[in-house]
Design an enzyme around this catalytic site. Structure first.
Site, PDB file in Angstrom:
ATOM      1  N   SER A 582      37.771  -4.704  13.583  1.00 39.72           N
ATOM      2  CA  SER A 582      38.106  -4.894  12.056  1.00 39.72           C
ATOM      3  C   SER A 582      39.013  -3.902  11.433  1.00 39.72           C
ATOM      4  O   SER A 582      40.329  -4.035  11.718  1.00 39.72           O
ATOM      5  CB  SER A 582      36.523  -4.925  11.233  1.00 39.72           C
ATOM      6  OG  SER A 582      36.482  -5.166  10.039  1.00 39.72           O
ATOM      7  N   ASP A 657      35.449 -16.615  11.934  1.00 42.99           N
ATOM      8  CA  ASP A 657      35.481 -15.506  11.025  1.00 42.99           C
ATOM      9  C   ASP A 657      35.857 -15.543   9.676  1.00 42.99           C
ATOM     10  O   ASP A 657      36.947 -16.297   9.493  1.00 42.99           O
ATOM     11  CB  ASP A 657      36.773 -14.315  11.597  1.00 42.99           C
ATOM     12  CG  ASP A 657      36.658 -12.963  11.349  1.00 42.99           C
ATOM     13  OD1 ASP A 657      36.045 -12.771  10.192  1.00 42.99           O
ATOM     14  OD2 ASP A 657      36.788 -12.015  11.935  1.00 42.99           O
ATOM     15  N   HIS A 689      32.841 -12.712  12.136  1.00 44.11           N
ATOM     16  CA  HIS A 689      33.384 -11.545  12.192  1.00 44.11           C
ATOM     17  C   HIS A 689      33.093 -10.613  13.225  1.00 44.11           C
ATOM     18  O   HIS A 689      33.627  -9.810  13.871  1.00 44.11           O
ATOM     19  CB  HIS A 689      33.391 -10.744  10.818  1.00 44.11           C
ATOM     20  CG  HIS A 689      34.500  -9.322  10.923  1.00 44.11           C
ATOM     21  ND1 HIS A 689      35.592  -9.693  11.173  1.00 44.11           N
ATOM     22  CD2 HIS A 689      34.027  -8.132  10.335  1.00 44.11           C
ATOM     23  CE1 HIS A 689      36.315  -8.330  11.156  1.00 44.11           C
ATOM     24  NE2 HIS A 689      35.390  -7.437  10.709  1.00 44.11           N
TER      25      HIS A 689
END
Length: 713
Positions: A582, A657, A689
């Site tokens: 991320s 995602d 995600h």
């Protein structure tokens, strides 16, 4: 055969040594602390209403423990429940029960709610209410007489079995009763029932101005598209209003909230008298917050309680918290002094006092002891690496720490504030749970967990404090190989996140912070991790150092860590690797492109590649809009830097995602093709995600294999 009288000692020592040489499997390093290596805990702890006992669940029962004797008994068992449930509805596993008192509670099974009640001889089970099978976001009235919930985009009320549609919007892009603003600003739900249960406030979000964004389900043939609404930085945002539904009159009034329709409505709080609602009205630039009060019956503006402004951003995270039995006095959590602290306000007088002060921050409020005029909270007062439990007399501001032992403490306070459940861990304590009498400060231990990792080969872990270029202390950890030899040189993996709302380095169990780090140490790697400026729980100056230039200050701080690593004689500076997910994926990719000679290997998961593709609320808080900060966005954009790649880079993304859209890494692949740059790529179908569950073992095996192939040699 004759043995020496000391033989058994050698045998014992040998078996002890072998036990300590056990190595983690990849599955244990990823999911072990949630499975076979889980540290013993107390499940589903809750206090009784009078604070004289507590409940906990086991596999087939709930137990009740008396305080202070700690006498324990079975409160209700699965067998007792199933005795009174029809054969077709028998429970296969124990449900999560919410107890009203020791003799009464309720639980849900699918869409059916049940009351349970102890009649003295046995527990009676009675069907209560059945909600629609598609009901979501369910909220219960405090008098236990009904529910409010959503079905698709509309809001419904079930009061004593009578169902009423509160909203009836046919346009699916007008959403009622759900969390808004991408769940930023501490927003977790969209339904707010008044304290007297007479009214229901709810978010209404109009998303019609936002284009559809496709999320493809590849598990079916042909593949199916599910559109979501994803407002990106610099583009039009949704419009949110707040409705108030009157249960008695069946009428809805929308609050008259003036201002830009793209502003954010946060910190929704009912006045305890149920006559008014407080709303934090935050402008789209996120630098001006007005805490306003509105009439629940007319919807009209009543007064502005206060205003907070910043040259960077204001980020409200909590609702107002009213003092017990007061309709005029409340606590507001604010970072206005540079650290999150508690401020006492009165609806007529305004600010009364700042309750907590210092270069540390409050992380949680646990509740009150009304009789003694005390408030209980968790803070970083001892150290940013620890959390401790405190009580504060809000009449004279006298503060007392209640817990014992270094580390990360969390607490659950009884309703009357006289008993505190304290669970904590530190580097050498897997978990310790105590009951604290808040009046006498006496502590009783009710659980000391064994170290589930005691038979494993564990690495040496060193805590570090480095300094940023401005002298700010930076906390990190270095994890040495389990067969460490100071005369050898080892490859290093730097694991990082270094973004807002995250902290990797704390004094908690295990000391490494992650068993995968230890797994890699067993394979001969050094692992390094550090929280640089921009990360959480260090105050506004630390967090806001990245404002308008994400990635730059963070890299400067991580470079301090790299310089430290290179100074160590046992670090092979030619074999440095980096990994993050991320924001950490963004940082990993940034390093591979902006410092291409530094890391030999990188693994970037779910990376932000172009911040103009990320959602409005988060991105514009830290970067302003692309229109206002074109240079900042250009510098952070990685699409025009792919040609700089020299090392080996593996990029990973979840195919579904909906946080960091798949398009980020797809565009990066296109840029790589356009520039003749080779990299490695892997997709996880069916995952959003984060890759969780058993598939996470596959993910971490892939990451491990990549480092083994290109870094270890």
């Amino acid at each position: 055969m004759k043995f020496s009288k000391y033989a058994h000692l050698f045998l014992f020592a040998g078996s002890f040594f072998l036990a300590q040489q056990q190595k983690f499997s990849i599955a244990e390093s990823v999911n072990g602390l949630r499975s076979n290596l889980a540290v013993k805990n107390i499940s589903q702890f809750s206090w009784s209403d009078d604070g004289k006992a507590f409940y906990q669940s086991t596999k087939n029962a709930y137990l009740v423990t008396e305080v202070p004797t700690l006498k324990q008994d079975t409160l209700v068992s699965l067998y007792q429940l199933n005795k009174n449930i029809s054969s077709e509805n028998k429970l296969k596993m124990f449900p999560r029960i919410t107890f009203i008192n020791k003799s009464k509670g309720y639980f849900a099974q699918n869409s059916q709610y049940y009351w349970i009640e102890n009649t003295g001889k046995e527990w009676k089970v009675k069907e209560w209410m059945t909600l629609d099978k598609d009901a979501e976001n369910t909220q219960m009235f405090s008098d236990n007489q009904g529910f409010v919930y959503t079905i698709k985009n509309n809001l419904f009320l079930n009061r004593n079995g009578k169902v009423v549609a509160i909203t009836n919007d046919e346009n699916k892009d007008i959403i009622n009763g759900q969390a808004v603003h991408q769940r930023e600003f501490g927003i977790s739900n969209g339904i707010f029932i008044s304290p007297d249960n007479s009214k229901i406030a709810f978010y209404r979000m109009d998303q019609t101005m936002i284009p559809d964004y496709p999320i493809i389900d590849w598990s079916v043939t042909p593949a199916v598209n599910k559109n979501i609404k994803y407002p990106m930085a610099g583009t039009p945002s949704h419009h949110v209003t707040l409705g108030v539904y009157d249960v008695k009159t069946n009428k809805t009034t929308f609050l008259n909230i003036e201002g830009d329709p793209e502003q954010y409505l946060t910190a929704i709080t009912w006045n305890p008298d149920s006559k008014s609602v407080f709303i934090g009205v935050l402008n789209r630039d996120q630098n001006d917050l007005k805490m306003n009060q509105y009439s629940a019956s007319s919807g009209e503006f009543m007064k502005k309680m206060f205003e907070e402004k910043s040259d960077k951003y204001v980020e409200p995270q909590q609702q107002l918290l009213f003092f017990p039995n007061s309709t005029t006095d409340f606590i507001w959590q604010s970072q206005r002094t540079g650290f999150n602290h508690l401020f006492h306000y009165n609806t007529e007088k305004g600010l009364v006092a700042q309750l907590t002060k210092g270069d540390w921050l409050v992380t949680d409020i646990l509740g009150f002891n009304e009789k003694r005029k005390e408030i209980f909270y968790v803070s970083t007062q001892e150290s940013p690496l620890e959390r401790h439990l405190y009580k504060l007399d809000y009449t004279n501001f006298k503060t007392q720490r209640l817990d014992e032992g270094a580390g990360m403490h969390s607490g659950i306070l009884s309703k009357d504030g006289t008993q505190l459940y304290d669970s904590y861990s530190n580097a050498t304590t897997p978990r310790s749970i105590n009951l604290i009498n808040t009046n006498t400060a006496k502590v009783k231990n009710i659980l000391t967990s064994e170290n589930t990792l005691k038979n494993y080969q564990r690495p040496e872990i060193k805590n570090l404090t480095l300094k940023a270029d401005d002298g700010t202390p930076l906390y990190g950890k270095i994890i040495l190989p389990t067969d460490f030899d100071a005369n050898k040189k080892y490859p290093v993996i730097v694991y990082l996140y270094n973004g807002p709302h995250a902290q990797l380095v704390t004094d908690s169990f295990p000391a490494s912070g992650n068993l995968w780090y230890e797994f890699m140490a067993q394979k001969g790697y050094i692992v390094f991790t550090m929280d640089g400026r921009g990360s959480s729980n260090r105050g506004l100056k630390f967090e806001q150092a990245i404002f308008r230039n994400v990635g730059e200050t963070e890299m400067k701080d991580q470079l301090q860590g790299v310089a430290y690593l290179k100074s160590l004689p046992y670090v092979d500076a030619d074999r440095l690797g980096i990994h993050g997910w991320s924001y950490g994926g963004f940082m990993t990719t940034s390093f591979m492109l902006k410092h291409p000679d530094l890391f030999k290997v990188g693994v970037a998961g779910g990376p932000v590649i172009d911040w103009t593709l990320y959602e409005i609320m988060y991105t514009e808080r830290y970067m302003d809009s692309p229109q206002d900060n074109p240079e900042g966005y250009k510098q952070a954009n990685l699409l025009d830097k792919v040609q700089n790649l020299k090392g080996k880079l593996l990029m990973i993304h979840g195919a579904q995602d909906n946080v960091v859209l798949w398009q980020h890494s797809i565009k990066f692949l296109k840029a790589a093709v356009d520039n003749g740059v080779q990299l490695d790529y892997f997709v996880y179908p069916g995952h959003e995600h984060n890759v969780q569950g058993k598939d996470r073992v596959h993910l971490m095996q892939k990451v491990t294999d990549y480092f083994d192939e290109y870094l270890k040699k």
